[in-house]
Scaffold this motif. Structure first.
Motif, short mmCIF file in Angstrom:
data_model
loop_
_atom_site.label_atom_id
_atom_site.label_comp_id
_atom_site.label_asym_id
_atom_site.label_seq_id
_atom_site.Cartn_x
_atom_site.Cartn_y
_atom_site.Cartn_z
N ARG A 142 0.86 -1.19 0.00
CA ARG A 142 0.00 0.00 0.00
C ARG A 142 0.89 1.23 0.00
N MET A 143 0.69 2.06 -1.01
CA MET A 143 1.43 3.32 -1.15
C MET A 143 0.46 4.48 -1.02
N ARG A 144 1.02 5.65 -0.82
CA ARG A 144 0.21 6.87 -0.78
C ARG A 144 0.73 7.81 -1.86
N SER A 145 -0.19 8.29 -2.71
CA SER A 145 0.21 9.21 -3.77
C SER A 145 0.49 10.59 -3.18
N ALA A 146 1.06 11.46 -3.99
CA ALA A 146 1.37 12.82 -3.53
C ALA A 146 0.12 13.59 -3.14
N SER A 147 -1.02 13.24 -3.73
CA SER A 147 -2.27 13.92 -3.38
C SER A 147 -2.98 13.26 -2.21
N GLY A 148 -2.39 12.17 -1.65
CA GLY A 148 -2.96 11.54 -0.46
C GLY A 148 -3.79 10.30 -0.72
N ASP A 149 -3.99 9.92 -1.99
CA ASP A 149 -4.78 8.72 -2.30
C ASP A 149 -3.98 7.46 -1.98
N ARG A 150 -4.69 6.44 -1.49
CA ARG A 150 -4.03 5.16 -1.21
C ARG A 150 -4.09 4.27 -2.44
N ILE A 151 -2.95 3.65 -2.74
CA ILE A 151 -2.84 2.73 -3.87
C ILE A 151 -2.47 1.37 -3.29
N GLU A 152 -3.26 0.35 -3.56
CA GLU A 152 -2.98 -0.98 -3.04
C GLU A 152 -2.81 -1.96 -4.19
N THR A 153 -1.86 -2.85 -4.03
CA THR A 153 -1.64 -3.91 -5.00
C THR A 153 -1.05 -5.11 -4.29
N SER A 154 -1.11 -6.24 -4.94
CA SER A 154 -0.50 -7.44 -4.37
C SER A 154 0.06 -8.28 -5.51
N ALA A 155 0.95 -9.17 -5.16
CA ALA A 155 1.58 -10.04 -6.15
C ALA A 155 1.83 -11.40 -5.50
N PHE A 156 1.87 -12.40 -6.33
CA PHE A 156 2.14 -13.76 -5.88
C PHE A 156 3.10 -14.38 -6.88
N ALA A 157 4.18 -14.98 -6.40
CA ALA A 157 5.15 -15.59 -7.30
C ALA A 157 5.63 -16.91 -6.73
N ILE A 158 5.84 -17.84 -7.63
CA ILE A 158 6.34 -19.17 -7.26
C ILE A 158 7.83 -19.22 -7.51
N MET A 159 8.56 -19.74 -6.54
CA MET A 159 10.01 -19.90 -6.68
C MET A 159 10.27 -21.14 -7.54
N ARG A 160 10.59 -20.92 -8.79
CA ARG A 160 10.74 -22.03 -9.73
C ARG A 160 12.01 -22.83 -9.51
N ASN A 161 12.91 -22.34 -8.70
CA ASN A 161 14.14 -23.07 -8.41
C ASN A 161 14.10 -23.76 -7.05
N SER A 162 12.96 -23.74 -6.40
CA SER A 162 12.87 -24.36 -5.08
C SER A 162 12.68 -25.87 -5.20
N ALA A 163 13.10 -26.58 -4.18
CA ALA A 163 12.94 -28.04 -4.17
C ALA A 163 11.47 -28.41 -4.11
N GLU A 164 10.68 -27.64 -3.38
CA GLU A 164 9.25 -27.91 -3.26
C GLU A 164 8.56 -27.75 -4.62
N TYR A 165 8.94 -26.72 -5.38
CA TYR A 165 8.36 -26.53 -6.72
C TYR A 165 8.73 -27.70 -7.63
N ALA A 166 9.98 -28.14 -7.57
CA ALA A 166 10.40 -29.27 -8.39
C ALA A 166 9.63 -30.54 -8.02
N ARG A 167 9.41 -30.73 -6.73
CA ARG A 167 8.66 -31.92 -6.28
C ARG A 167 7.23 -31.86 -6.79
N LEU A 168 6.58 -30.67 -6.68
CA LEU A 168 5.21 -30.53 -7.14
C LEU A 168 5.09 -30.62 -8.66
N ALA A 169 6.07 -30.12 -9.36
CA ALA A 169 6.03 -30.14 -10.83
C ALA A 169 6.22 -31.55 -11.39
N ASN A 170 6.92 -32.42 -10.65
CA ASN A 170 7.20 -33.77 -11.12
C ASN A 170 6.13 -34.78 -10.75
N ARG A 171 5.06 -34.35 -10.18
CA ARG A 171 3.97 -35.27 -9.81
C ARG A 171 3.31 -35.87 -11.00
#
Length: 171
Positions: A142-171
């Motif tokens: 959550r950021m605040r613009s120069a005029s005071g408005d609130r800006i909200e965003t979110s993101a989700f990312a998968i770690m493609r080099n993780s062992a857990e991702y490799a295990r799930l991808a090989n199912r």
């Protein structure tokens, strides 16, 4: 023969009426211009803050995808955190995203103490929350613009080099 009615020209009363009407019209035009200029400035600052929020979310998402592990710590509290990203079996993180309490901006770099790392934007950040699992990272921002408005965003990312991702991808 010329009569009083035949004379051409304006009386002082007519000039005063025209001047008053002209002033009213000009006042309306100036008021409309100033109002639209203020509206444009508000929208412009909001768009800049939105672009900065998208930039931060994209940078976190891209870096997380290249990582194998992520560790989130409170910095200084649960609303403003930092994430350390690791590659492979490396013991030290290769990249950080963190909130700086001195200016309320988000920074990114190879070290949280690196003064040369500049902020990722100029809009103050009110919330920089991260959640990490064994294969993914979620960001809530959550950021605040120069005029005071609130800006909200979110993101989700998968770690493609993780062992857990490799295990799930090989199912």
């Amino acid at each position: 023969m010329r009569g009083l009615r035949a004379e051409r020209g304006l009386t002082l009363t007519e000039v005063a009426v025209v001047m008053i009407l002209g002033t009213i019209v000009m006042g309306g035009l100036v008021g409309f211009y100033l109002s639209s200029q203020g509206l444009w400035l508000d929208a412009s600052t909001q768009a800049i803050a939105q672009r900065e929020a998208d930039l931060v979310a994209s940078a976190v998402r891209d870096s997380v995808r290249k990582s194998s592990r992520a560790i989130v710590t409170a910095s200084p509290d649960s609303l403003r955190q930092q994430v350390a990203l690791y590659r492979g079996g490396e013991a030290a993180p290769y990249w950080y995203f963190f909130w700086n309490p001195s200016d309320s901006l988000v920074y990114a770099g190879p070290d949280v103490t690196d003064a040369a790392a500049g902020p990722m934007g100029v809009s103050p950040v009110e919330r920089f929350q991260l959640q990490a699992s064994s294969y993914a990272v979620r960001l809530d921002l959550r950021m605040r613009s120069a005029s005071g408005d609130r800006i909200e965003t979110s993101a989700f990312a998968i770690m493609r080099n993780s062992a857990e991702y490799a295990r799930l991808a090989n199912r």
